[in-house]
Write an enzyme that holds these catalytic residues in place. Structure first.
Site, PDB file in Angstrom:
ATOM      1  N   THR A  28      -5.555   2.658  -7.001  1.00 16.57           N
ATOM      2  CA  THR A  28      -6.849   2.493  -6.344  1.00 16.57           C
ATOM      3  C   THR A  28      -7.697   3.732  -6.597  1.00 16.57           C
ATOM      4  O   THR A  28      -7.278   4.846  -6.290  1.00 16.57           O
ATOM      5  CB  THR A  28      -6.663   2.280  -4.829  1.00 16.57           C
ATOM      6  N   SER A  40       0.817  -1.212   0.000  1.00 14.11           N
ATOM      7  CA  SER A  40       0.000   0.000   0.000  1.00 14.11           C
ATOM      8  C   SER A  40       0.851   1.264   0.000  1.00 14.11           C
ATOM      9  O   SER A  40       1.977   1.262   0.500  1.00 14.11           O
ATOM     10  CB  SER A  40      -0.885   0.006   1.254  1.00 14.11           C
ATOM     11  N   HIS A  54     -13.262  -2.488  -2.062  1.00 12.76           N
ATOM     12  CA  HIS A  54     -12.386  -2.087  -0.957  1.00 12.76           C
ATOM     13  C   HIS A  54     -12.806  -2.788   0.344  1.00 12.76           C
ATOM     14  O   HIS A  54     -12.759  -2.214   1.422  1.00 12.76           O
ATOM     15  CB  HIS A  54     -12.450  -0.562  -0.786  1.00 12.76           C
ATOM     16  N   LYS A  90      -7.638  -0.601  -9.473  1.00 14.89           N
ATOM     17  CA  LYS A  90      -8.325  -1.331  -8.401  1.00 14.89           C
ATOM     18  C   LYS A  90      -9.557  -0.557  -7.955  1.00 14.89           C
ATOM     19  O   LYS A  90      -9.462   0.636  -7.632  1.00 14.89           O
ATOM     20  CB  LYS A  90      -7.379  -1.510  -7.212  1.00 14.89           C
ATOM     21  N   TYR A 111      -2.076   5.403  -3.939  1.00 15.74           N
ATOM     22  CA  TYR A 111      -3.134   6.385  -3.677  1.00 15.74           C
ATOM     23  C   TYR A 111      -2.651   7.679  -4.302  1.00 15.74           C
ATOM     24  O   TYR A 111      -1.558   8.162  -3.979  1.00 15.74           O
ATOM     25  CB  TYR A 111      -3.331   6.592  -2.171  1.00 15.74           C
TER      26      TYR A 111
HETATM   27  C1  LIG Z   1      -7.294  -2.513   7.223  1.00 16.39           C
HETATM   28  C2  LIG Z   1      -7.382  -2.376   5.743  1.00 16.39           C
HETATM   29  C3  LIG Z   1      -6.617  -1.430   5.087  1.00 16.39           C
HETATM   30  C4  LIG Z   1      -6.686  -1.303   3.707  1.00 16.39           C
HETATM   31  N1  LIG Z   1      -5.862  -0.423   3.080  1.00 16.39           N
HETATM   32  C5  LIG Z   1      -5.883  -0.356   1.733  1.00 16.39           C
HETATM   33  C6  LIG Z   1      -4.984   0.459   1.051  1.00 16.39           C
HETATM   34  O1  LIG Z   1      -4.141   1.094   1.652  1.00 16.39           O
HETATM   35  N2  LIG Z   1      -5.075   0.530  -0.298  1.00 16.39           N
HETATM   36  C7  LIG Z   1      -5.987  -0.179  -1.004  1.00 16.39           C
HETATM   37  O2  LIG Z   1      -6.071  -0.091  -2.215  1.00 16.39           O
HETATM   38  N3  LIG Z   1      -6.842  -0.997  -0.372  1.00 16.39           N
HETATM   39  C8  LIG Z   1      -6.801  -1.110   0.971  1.00 16.39           C
HETATM   40  N4  LIG Z   1      -7.637  -1.965   1.595  1.00 16.39           N
HETATM   41  C9  LIG Z   1      -8.564  -2.782   0.783  1.00 16.39           C
HETATM   42  C10 LIG Z   1      -7.916  -4.087   0.387  1.00 16.39           C
HETATM   43  O3  LIG Z   1      -6.942  -3.859  -0.603  1.00 16.39           O
HETATM   44  C11 LIG Z   1      -8.927  -5.057  -0.230  1.00 16.39           C
HETATM   45  O4  LIG Z   1      -9.594  -4.429  -1.287  1.00 16.39           O
HETATM   46  C12 LIG Z   1      -9.937  -5.597   0.753  1.00 16.39           C
HETATM   47  O5  LIG Z   1      -9.398  -5.772   2.031  1.00 16.39           O
HETATM   48  C13 LIG Z   1     -10.465  -6.920   0.212  1.00 16.39           C
HETATM   49  O6  LIG Z   1     -11.516  -7.370   0.941  1.00 16.39           O
HETATM   50  P1  LIG Z   1     -11.406  -8.496   2.100  1.00 16.39           P
HETATM   51  O7  LIG Z   1     -10.749  -7.820   3.276  1.00 16.39           O
HETATM   52  O8  LIG Z   1     -12.848  -8.800   2.307  1.00 16.39           O
HETATM   53  O9  LIG Z   1     -10.627  -9.644   1.561  1.00 16.39           O
HETATM   54  C14 LIG Z   1      -7.555  -2.116   2.973  1.00 16.39           C
HETATM   55  C15 LIG Z   1      -8.324  -3.072   3.636  1.00 16.39           C
HETATM   56  C16 LIG Z   1      -8.230  -3.217   5.005  1.00 16.39           C
HETATM   57  C17 LIG Z   1      -9.033  -4.272   5.667  1.00 16.39           C
END
Ligand SMILES: Cc1cc2nc3c(=O)[nH]c(=O)nc-3n(C[C@H](O)[C@H](O)[C@H](O)COP(=O)(O)O)c2cc1C
Ligand SMILES: Cc1cc2nc3c(=O)[nH]c(=O)nc-3n(C[C@H](O)[C@H](O)[C@H](O)COP(=O)(O)O)c2cc1C
Ligand SMILES: Cc1cc2nc3c(=O)[nH]c(=O)nc-3n(C[C@H](O)[C@H](O)[C@H](O)COP(=O)(O)O)c2cc1C
Ligand SMILES: Cc1cc2nc3c(=O)[nH]c(=O)nc-3n(C[C@H](O)[C@H](O)[C@H](O)COP(=O)(O)O)c2cc1C
Lengths: 361, 361, 361, 361
Positions: A156, A106, A259, A235, A130
């Site tokens: 994203t 990330s 997300h 994404k 981002y």
């Molecule tokens: C705590 C947390 C932080 C996240 N941070 C980012 C991020 O920094 N950038 C991003 O594109 N997605 C982020 N996501 C989304 C994840 O990339 C992903 O799309 C998502 O967790 C997938 O769903 P799942 O947790 O049900 O498997 C984050 C998700 C979580 C749970």
């Protein structure tokens, strides 16, 4: 014993992660309806398996951007992994490497691109971007990732502003404001040069200012494509029309994602959005999916509906919280095992065959 | 009092069977979604009964492979019945005989073909085959069953490898590894001759090696047909295309089944899979169904959707656990009674009429 | 305070009726799935009300067989009302009379036709017939009802044998065997003359023998029509084909009913069965419905789908248990009030208009 | 901390409002099925968001009857707000004014038109009319509202009589009879002149007599239109045919509403009714919606299905109970914020764009 399934992982993790941080990781936006359907929508689909198919030569490998991976899954970008465990991205990237699973780092990671790269030099790593309002910061990070040997840029597009997250409001918890997730910024010259002063408050304020970017649009995508030789993956696509525009913009891959239900409540689950997007993409570029993947059968269903691979989010974060690198490895071992069995018992000898599996509502 | 319905049977049985063994019997693969829809999918269907039909000459009998049975149900093959009760298959086969219900003995039964046969010489018995990689072991068992007077071979095709069963992983419970279910192997000359040494560990290791058979395919089926004069029934068909191939391969009967939700989670319930298969089979060979049959109304629904008969799994296993042979008999008495009443009150005077009962979603 | 809605009525009644008797009244056949959908299927339907309609001249009256009733509902036949309250049918018929609601007396009532008639001479009463294998008993009861001024015969066709009622089996409760419900038999000369001996055991045995009548068919219906000058209504029709046959047999009315879910589990709810039957009947004879009517909105929905009136079962039985005649009156007062308000607020000034109300799924 | 979402608001409010009054506010008619689907029907709809859309110039403003409001929502008329808080309408109108949100005052408010107007002279206020059988009272109130600078008349058509509200019957609670909600009557000369005597009992009796108006019909609407120069909005339309008649009658706006599920149970949710009405109206007059709006995503869904704006009912009433004017302001601040984020994250830069958002079932 180490928890096997998601709900056990989650409840075990809730005991080792401090309350507000756990709330941040677990929760979804608004009333968490999208978070909920992310998993329940998988249950509405049923696989109609084939048998007597000779699956002894089972092969679960995929190819993405010229590289072969033994499993059809990747690790989703998750910011500020120090909320879950001190070793954060360093543990995760090594665990991913041990399974030859690509790790997507990330923008708001706890360790910088360079630190992560150093921790696991040979393995496959992608960088999730981002956007920064100061576009030069975006390009600078992309260049650093390219130089560090990262193999793709994941832009994203669903986080132009923070979602309405009640759990965090209730806990008055804002990790960025508390200084988490700044590693990539404080190691970026363009960012540092853009600051009036380099004290903590200024850094955090500048990150907040840059990361709120409602103006993001296709022009930025076109410019980004010019600035990097790496494949660019978008994404957060959920609308087939956006998939069409992405392909027109020369994008190299798409991740269907909401997300993890964290950004906007009331939006479609990614598995429900997938078929229309797959129809639009029609195999022209790799199509990935995350949000709600919990089991081997979910992988089969996503592949059967047109995905080329899937991504895991919270499952590995909970593994990290429970056991650092080893915890992530255990989650991956189990997931790999269940995925292999699920593909074989659906009658699919390889990923190409998995994409032809029959589903019924 | 002896429990009447499935949920009471299950909870009573949970008190007499040791925890891990009970978990093995009760549980389903993965998240148990398929286990769950195996029963709830029946509830989505409603019978539209007919009245004023004169059902005083009610006849619930069926004919299968030239033999007539008074009830439209059989007993599914369930391995290692000693997990439920010391008398295991011996109790079950006698209970089945007392009701003239065919008993299908599992490859991994606690007593051998010969022992079961001796316990109930006259009654109708079928033999369920788990393929052995060493094909000669398969043929040897089939021949033994034929010699012992078994009347059909049931080839289970959905267990080319063990499903992902979390309950068992959690309990570190693997009955085969603990020595359950080896009676048919240690009484098989071809198997014994194939062993380097005949100590317990070698036996168990050889069973495990033989029973993992992902290469199983239609060629084996063709060869099996040649090796036996008994009717060959395939158990585990869920895809109409596989039903078509089965008929082309000269198969004599099909059991629509998802193995009681134990093998692959996320797959279709057998009652949902049935209509398309019935359409394909179109009465050319007998069509049976198991997985989720709990009540008389389930029998009516399965018949109305095209099955010729159904099979019971866990219900009789719980009866066995609660009262040995007598327990199984009580379960069968109740099930028989509820089935008769249900057919009559649906307006069906016999099984042929049951197949014309109207269902509505 | 006296309970307002069904669930409060039921739970209050459960405290005053002995356990086994309460179980008998409350329960449904089998797994009680049909009992459950009898009410939940109403919730799947939504009324699309009209406004600005001038409903000040609201008229909720109906006409049935030449007689006008102020409310569009009747009382279903319920046997052995002494299980709920000593005053049984005597209380109910008087409460019904006070609201000008027709009361349908069961064959297996606690008081005889003559006693009920004497208790409420002027009011509208119908007689529900359970067929007797000795047909002359059937005709004798019908004649007695006719002589006592009853205005219609309701032939129940869904109880040719007792349903599979687990609650009663669990409670070893069989009210007929305990001597409940014999009033109409022991006051019937034909029945008495048919007995070898008139002791209690012979009486009960003869009732059980007569009431199990799986041979019932359309020939009996034709003969019954000949034997009485009263309108004959068939209760228990769920299949449109049976509705068609009923009209061909000269039947005067139909009650769409699944016997309150008590006879056969897994069958269609009456509200789901209604539209197809209404289409078949097409206004040629009165069409009534029971099973699951609990509220004013249920009445509107049943009328909108083609019923001319509805019947209440358990709600009034619970009122009886709680307060005898007065309890039934309170239930009727509330139900009448809610029905009137519901019709008005749906925009229907009378029953004819109610039949044109729009529903949406 | 001040509760964020509806369920927390409701449970906090239940602790500060006396039981019967809370029951009056919270509850729905009958079995509360309509109350329930008012919110759950929103969950059946999913937004398919667009991204990369440049929403930096986000504009959530709407125009209604020539006036611009910064947010696409209004406050629904809620009677007798003193049940929730002493300051009642005075607090609400000031909170609404501080957010430039129109406030719709109920006929049965706790303060009179004149008092409310004086408390917040400049802000946008509409007057909701419950018809009086004595039509001159209706016209008199409308004139008073017009004189006091109110900007629209909202004629509620779904309350020609009180719904069947079990919670209130159980609590023997009738706020009108207890003297709540009479401010507009006792300040109305026409009403006062119509009274035989002006003691409390006569006043209350006269209100009850006037407010029960089942004769209301389109003729009254036509006359009302003649008597006022203000736009007339009809509240409570659910049937497209009524929308058509409203437009033919020259009505200026429609509020799709089921009165928060309080009037008639078993009727359609307003969000389910919306699309057919939007099709009928086809943009000719403003189309508003209330009943079940709880979150920003609900606003997006209502706009996407054809509404021009939405109204909030109970959410602000609970805010009022918890903190008077400040409580209402907090509720509005949160709702405004969630709405803005939800529009942006759906990809809608303004309300016109929101109306083109894709929904999927
Ligand atoms: C705590 C947390 C932080 C996240 N941070 C980012 C991020 O920094 N950038 C991003 O594109 N997605 C982020 N996501 C989304 C994840 O990339 C992903 O799309 C998502 O967790 C997938 O769903 P799942 O947790 O049900 O498997 C984050 C998700 C979580 C749970
Ligand atoms: C404890 C257990 C062991 C089983 N063993 C076998 C087996 O050895 N061979 C086989 O073909 N099926 C086996 N089955 C599956 C059953 O034959 C049958 O398909 C299933 O139990 C039917 O579903 P039901 O339990 O819901 O009635 C087993 C099932 C259970 C519950
Ligand atoms: C305790 C009980 C006894 C009943 N006895 C009879 C009966 O003797 N004859 C009959 O035709 N129906 C009988 N019924 C069925 C009712 O006439 C009616 O169909 C049913 O109760 C309607 O459903 P409801 O209870 O959901 O309103 C009985 C129902 C109950 C609850
Ligand atoms: C306590 C209460 C009183 C109400 N009083 C009125 C009223 O006087 N006039 C009116 O038109 N609607 C009245 N309503 C209905 C509201 O205007 C609105 O339609 C409803 O509350 C919207 O649904 P919601 O509460 O789910 O947001 C009332 C609602 C409540 C909860």
């Amino acid at each position: 014993a180490f928890p096997l399934n998601f709900s056990d992982l989650e409840s075990a993790a809730s005991k080792v992660i401090p309350k507000a941080a756990f709330g941040y990781i677990r929760s979804g936006a608004g009333g968490e309806e999208t978070l909920r359907i992310n998993t329940t929508d998988f249950n509405k689909l049923s696989i109609v398996p084939r048998y007597l198919n000779d699956v002894s030569a089972a092969d679960t490998s995929i190819e993405l951007f010229g590289r072969t991976y033994p499993q059809p899954f990747l690790l989703s970008p998750v910011g500020m992994l120090k909320l879950a465990h001190e070793d954060a991205e360093l543990a995760v990237v090594k665990a991913a490497a041990s399974h030859q699973v690509p790790f997507i780092q990330s923008t708001v990671s706890s360790f910088s691109i360079e630190e992560v790269s150093k921790a696991s030099p040979g393995s496959s790593k992608w960088f999730q971007l981002y956007w920064s309002n100061n576009e030069n910061i975006s390009y600078s990070m992309v260049n650093r990732a390219e130089e560090a040997g990262y193999e793709a840029i994941v832009l994203t597009v669903d986080t132009i502003m923070l979602g309405w997250r009640e759990e965090d409001i209730r806990n008055s918890f804002s990790p960025l404001k508390e200084g988490y997730g700044k590693a990539n910024y404080i190691n970026d010259k363009v960012f540092l040069n853009s600051l009036p002063s380099q004290d903590d408050d200024s850094v955090i304020q500048a990150i907040l200012t840059n990361i709120f970017h409602p103006a993001l649009n296709w022009k930025h995508v076109e410019e980004l494509k010019k600035r990097t030789s790496l494949p660019v993956v978008i994404k957060g696509i959920l609308h087939p029309e956006d998939a069409k525009l992405a392909i027109e913009a020369g994008i190299d891959g798409i991740i269907v994602s909401n997300h993890g239900g964290r950004q906007m409540d009331g939006i479609v689950s990614s598995i429900e959005a997938l078929p229309r997007i797959a129809k639009e993409v029609n195999g022209r570029i790799p199509l990935l999916l995350d949000s709600g993947i919990r089991r081997g059968s979910d992988v089969v269903k996503a592949l059967a509906l047109g995905a080329d691979a899937v991504l895991l989010g919270r499952p590995y974060v909970y593994g990290l919280a429970l056991g650092g690198q080893e915890g992530v490895e255990k989650v991956l071992t189990n997931f790999k095992q269940e995925t292999s069995v699920s593909l074989a018992l659906s009658g699919a000898v390889n990923i190409k065959a998995a994409k032809k599996v029959t589903l019924t509502l």
